[in-house]
Design a protein around this motif. Structure first.
Motif, mmCIF file in Angstrom:
data_model
loop_
_atom_site.group_PDB
_atom_site.id
_atom_site.type_symbol
_atom_site.label_atom_id
_atom_site.label_comp_id
_atom_site.label_asym_id
_atom_site.label_seq_id
_atom_site.Cartn_x
_atom_site.Cartn_y
_atom_site.Cartn_z
ATOM 1 N N LEU A 37 0.951 -1.269 -0.068
ATOM 2 C CA LEU A 37 0.045 -0.093 0.136
ATOM 3 C C LEU A 37 0.689 1.010 0.036
ATOM 4 N N TRP A 165 -7.614 0.921 -5.505
ATOM 5 C CA TRP A 165 -7.588 1.568 -4.151
ATOM 6 C C TRP A 165 -8.152 0.774 -3.165
ATOM 7 N N SER A 243 -11.773 -3.153 -1.870
ATOM 8 C CA SER A 243 -11.022 -2.540 -3.008
ATOM 9 C C SER A 243 -12.161 -1.859 -4.025
ATOM 10 N N ALA A 266 -5.787 3.881 0.544
ATOM 11 C CA ALA A 266 -4.474 4.015 -0.073
ATOM 12 C C ALA A 266 -4.510 2.899 -1.279
ATOM 13 N N GLN A 267 -3.597 3.361 -2.330
ATOM 14 C CA GLN A 267 -3.612 2.571 -3.597
ATOM 15 C C GLN A 267 -2.726 1.300 -3.323
ATOM 16 N N GLY A 268 -3.213 0.072 -3.995
ATOM 17 C CA GLY A 268 -2.409 -0.993 -3.912
ATOM 18 C C GLY A 268 -1.355 -1.073 -5.008
#
Ligand SMILES: C[C@](O)(CO)[C@H](O)COP(=O)(O)OP(=O)(O)OC[C@H]1O[C@@H](n2ccc(N)nc2=O)[C@H](O)[C@@H]1O
Ligand SMILES: Nc1ncnc2c1ncn2[C@@H]1O[C@H](COP(=O)(O)OP(=O)(O)OP(=O)(O)O)[C@@H](O)[C@H]1O
Length: 282
Positions: A37, A165, A243, A266-268
């Motif tokens: 993340l 995300w 997600s 948060a973005q993966g």
């Protein structure tokens, strides 16, 4: 002021977690899918010539010498034979005991940061092997690539995943990883899958039923998040996640959660932000 090396220690998610069996030493054979993340702790390192390792930030409840940062630093110091030391600062942003790997990530960032500060030039295999002696999750953070993991989590096959995300919800309970793994009701016989069949795998976490049974706050968080998206547990919890295709959709759901329930969006990422930063410094 002396120059400091500032590095992130990102969180991870277990997108699924299957338990295949138990080894004679009590550790569990598992298969799991790790993604990073873009959210994490931050560490700073400054060189000391006198060999002392001093973590200058306190984590409540974790004595200085048992902090994984200090343990990682001392192991690297001993194994490399360096006479150098370091002052280390930690900005702790990740919930502890959350299943998002905060302590393991801090340890990995320490290994990579001190390797650079002390100019050891250890290769990744050596750092990952040292990391494994600190915890099953440390090697993936050392390598910094999203991975299908086997063994106790140390046999890693890098994978390219979508980078959606995530909304991560952190129920305010501390889940003991050791307790979850010793619960008699834990599923320990999931059949192995092949890395090439990853895409067909459902997002099951074999620890989830045991954690839901033992920790009602985690069950309630899953029920809540499931109203908006398909929610599941990461690691042994306590964090649960869902997600979303974009940040806006994740933020919208986050705004509908009770203010008392900590969460973040948060973005993966397939390359950890630690490695992106280190590449930028090289
Ligand atoms: C569940 C995961 O978070 C998945 O990413 C990790 O496998 C846990 O990794 P970790 O927190 O670094 O765990 P460790 O500190 O190595 O182990 C904590 C405790 O969990 C149990 N444990 C952990 C990992 C594993 N594969 N089998 C186990 O049985 C052991 O009782 C161990 O004493
Ligand atoms: N730097 C550190 N950050 C967090 N916890 C630490 C640290 N050093 C030692 N610990 C100890 O490790 C325990 C587990 O912390 P951590 O945040 O790694 O759990 P986790 O997110 O469940 O990890 P995992 O996903 O690897 O199971 C903490 O309760 C604490 O006692």
């Amino acid at each position: 002021m002396q120059e400091r090396l500032t590095l992130p220690a990102p969180a991870k998610l277990n997108l699924f977690l299957h338990i295949l069996g138990r080894r004679p030493d009590g550790y569990h054979e598992l298969q799991t899918l790790f993604q990073f993340l873009d959210h994490g702790d931050e560490l700073q390192f400054a060189l000391r010539e006198d060999g002392v390792i001093h973590l200058r930030s306190d984590i409540p409840g974790v004595p200085h010498d048992s902090n994984l940062i200090v343990r990682a630093a001392r192991k690297l110091q001993e194994a490399s034979g360096t006479r150098l030391g370091a002052d280390i600062w930690l900005d702790k942003r990740l919930p502890m005991g959350g299943g998002i790997g905060g302590g393991s990530s801090d340890a990995a960032t320490t290994l990579l940061g001190l390797d650079r500060l002390w100019n050891l030039q250890w290769d990744e295999d050596r750092l990952a092997a040292l990391g494994l002696t600190l915890g099953a999750d440390v090697p993936v953070f050392v390598r910094g690539r999203a991975a299908f993991a086997e063994g106790v989590g140390e046999k890693l096959t890098p994978v390219e995943l979508e980078e959606p995300w995530f909304l991560v919800v952190a129920p305010q309970v501390f889940v003991s990883t050791a307790e979850v793994f010793s619960d008699p009701e834990l599923t320990r016989d999931t059949p192995p899958i092949k890395v090439r069949s990853l895409l067909g795998v459902d997002g099951r976490n074999d620890c989830q039923p045991v954690v839901e049974k033992r920790y009602p706050d985690v069950r309630n968080a899953l029920i809540l998040l499931n109203k908006f998206t398909s929610a599941r547990l990461t690691g042994t919890g306590a964090c649960v996640f869902g997600s979303f295709p974009n940040r806006g959709d994740a933020d919208k759901v986050r705004r509908q959660l009770p203010a008392t329930l900590p969460s973040f969006v948060a973005q993966g990422r397939n390359i950890s932000m630690l490695h992106r930063k280190l590449q930028g410094l090289a």
